[in-house]
Enzyme design. Structure first.
Site, PDB file in Angstrom:
ATOM      1  N   SER A 126       0.776  -1.125  -0.039  1.00 42.12           N
ATOM      2  CA  SER A 126       0.242   0.114  -0.057  1.00 42.12           C
ATOM      3  C   SER A 126       0.814   1.218   0.194  1.00 42.12           C
ATOM      4  CB  SER A 126      -0.895  -0.057   1.165  1.00 42.12           C
ATOM      5  OG  SER A 126      -1.402   1.373   1.585  1.00 42.12           O
ATOM      6  N   TYR A 150      -1.991  -1.466  10.863  1.00 44.17           N
ATOM      7  CA  TYR A 150      -1.909  -1.710   9.304  1.00 44.17           C
ATOM      8  C   TYR A 150      -0.812  -1.657   8.574  1.00 44.17           C
ATOM      9  CZ  TYR A 150      -3.570  -1.698   4.784  1.00 44.17           C
ATOM     10  OH  TYR A 150      -3.835  -2.056   3.365  1.00 44.17           O
ATOM     11  N   LYS A 154       2.391  -4.169   6.653  1.00 48.96           N
ATOM     12  CA  LYS A 154       2.684  -3.956   5.018  1.00 48.96           C
ATOM     13  C   LYS A 154       4.372  -3.596   5.002  1.00 48.96           C
ATOM     14  CE  LYS A 154      -1.368  -4.358   3.157  1.00 48.96           C
ATOM     15  NZ  LYS A 154      -1.737  -5.766   2.684  1.00 48.96           N
TER      16      LYS A 154
END
Ligand code: NAD
Ligand code: UD1
Length: 338
Positions: A126, A150, A154
């Site tokens: 992302s 989150y 990644k």
């Protein structure tokens, strides 16, 4: 072609569109999904679009036995890994679930691939890994940082992939950094179906247009942007899916390689630009109110797409008009019974 592509999270928003694009390009697809954020009905929808049902296995990427079973019973040539949790706010409330699903899940999956000798891997990363951008448009070599669990998952999985790539020969890995995926398949049969109150802008806007929600809360109009609202690089989910196909083909042609690529359009639009585009596409008003900034938000973010064009020969083609029209068609079709 006797081999298949394993698509984890293939019943979800991006994975379902990637499955359509893969099948239409002649690939066979095996979906592994635990349906924690999706519905089985998407499989029929994929079949209606492509004429072929993907093979579906309901299971969890954290379960080594399930994974070994998938690799033993299908001839898998490559894995597209979409399965994971993705809500930034939720990740601050239940960080362990995020580390378990996104990091442990990826480690389990890569370990099973190693056991099965499958070494082609396309990963959903992302643009969140860029944190607060210091250069616009953002090139892939921009520094990385994470401000929430989150985003941290990644970053960690990107690093795990680099370590794995350096540890043994033969891996073909694409780390794809998505900007803001929106829109839906032009048929209106598949799209994004968030549970509860949408966290992201475009599903929220769509629900205001249908009358499900009274008004949009615009999170701040005092950013250093042309109209003061946040600017993002919205990319049509079908363009994103095509980007995955291009990355897969790139990997298939390589002996071994690891590449990190932005998937965006290279153009930024403000919250109010998107509201106006959605009003035009839907013919409905989208009421809004300016409220305070959302914690953790950045002013502007859009991709440098040069590397994607050079390396993958891929470029996003759809603009915000199509994104809004397709999202609206999907929103309308959801109320229609099959
Ligand atoms: P989604 O929630 O619609 O799809 C994810 C799918 O994975 C769901 O069908 C869910 O049921 C499944 N899943 C989750 N955990 C699983 C597990 N442990 N085992 C098996 N299946 C599991 O999300 P999406 O928008 O399609 O995102 C796909 C990927 O792209 C995610 O990794 C996400 O972090 C990443 N990504 C998404 C965006 C975005 O804006 N949508 C942006 C950047 C990156
Ligand atoms: C968010 C996530 C990011 C993730 C991305 C795609 C945060 C802080 N970041 O990015 O990690 O990769 O989604 O899933 O959550 N907005 C409103 N009102 C709303 C919703 C959004 O004004 O109700 C504004 C936001 O302030 C922002 C823009 O719309 O300026 C886009 O927001 P959103 O769709 O949530 O995406 P990001 O914040 O870019």
């Amino acid at each position: 072609m006797n081999t298949s592509i394993l698509v984890t999270g293939g019943a979800g928003f991006i994975g379902s569109h990637a499955t359509v694009v893969l099948q239409q390009a002649g690939y066979q697809v095996v979906i592994l999904d635990n349906l924690c954020n999706s519905a089985r009905s998407v499989l029929d929808r994929i079949e209606r679009i492509t004429g072929t049902p993907p093979t579906f296995i309901q299971g969890d990427i954290r379960d080594a036995q399930t994974l070994d079973g998938v690799f033993a019973s299908h001839s898998i040539s490559a894995v597209m890994h979409f399965a994971g949790l993705k809500a930034v706010g939720e990740s601050t409330q239940v960080p362990l679930s995020y580390y378990d699903n996104n990091i442990n899940g990826s480690v389990q999956l890569l370990s099973a691939m190693q056991r099965a000798d499958v070494r082609t891997f396309i990963f959903s990363s992302s643009a969140t890994v860029y944190g607060e951008p210091s250069i616009l448009p953002i090139p892939e070599h921009h520094s990385r940082s994470a401000t929430n669990p989150y985003g941290h998952t990644k970053l960690v999985v990107e690093d795990i992939l680099e370590n794995l790539y350096n540890s043994e020969p033969g891996w073909r890995i694409a780390r794809l950094r998505y900007f803001n995926p929106v829109g839906a398949h032009p048929s209106g049969l598949i799209g994004e179906a968030p549970q509860g109150v949408p966290n992201n802008l475009m599903p929220y806007v769509a629900q205001v247009a249908t009358g499900q929600r009274e008004k949009l809360h615009v999170f701040g109009n005092d950013y250093d942007t042309p109209d003061g609202t946040g600017v993002r690089d919205y990319i049509h989910v079908m363009d994103l899916a095509e980007g995955h196909l291009a990355a897969l083909r790139y990997c298939e042609a390589a002996q071994q390689d690891m590449l990190t690529v932005n998937l965006g359009t290279g153009e930024g639009y403000s919250v109010l630009d998107m509201v106006r585009a959605f009003e035009a596409a839907s013919g409905r008003p989208v009421a809004y109110e300016i409220t305070g900034r959302r914690a953790g938000d950045i002013a502007s973010c859009w991709a440098d797409t040069t590397f994607a064009e050079q390396k993958l020969g891929w470029k996003a083609g759809k603009g915000i008009k199509e994104m809004c029209e397709d999202a609206w068609r999907w929103e309308m079709r959801q109320s229609v019974k099959d």
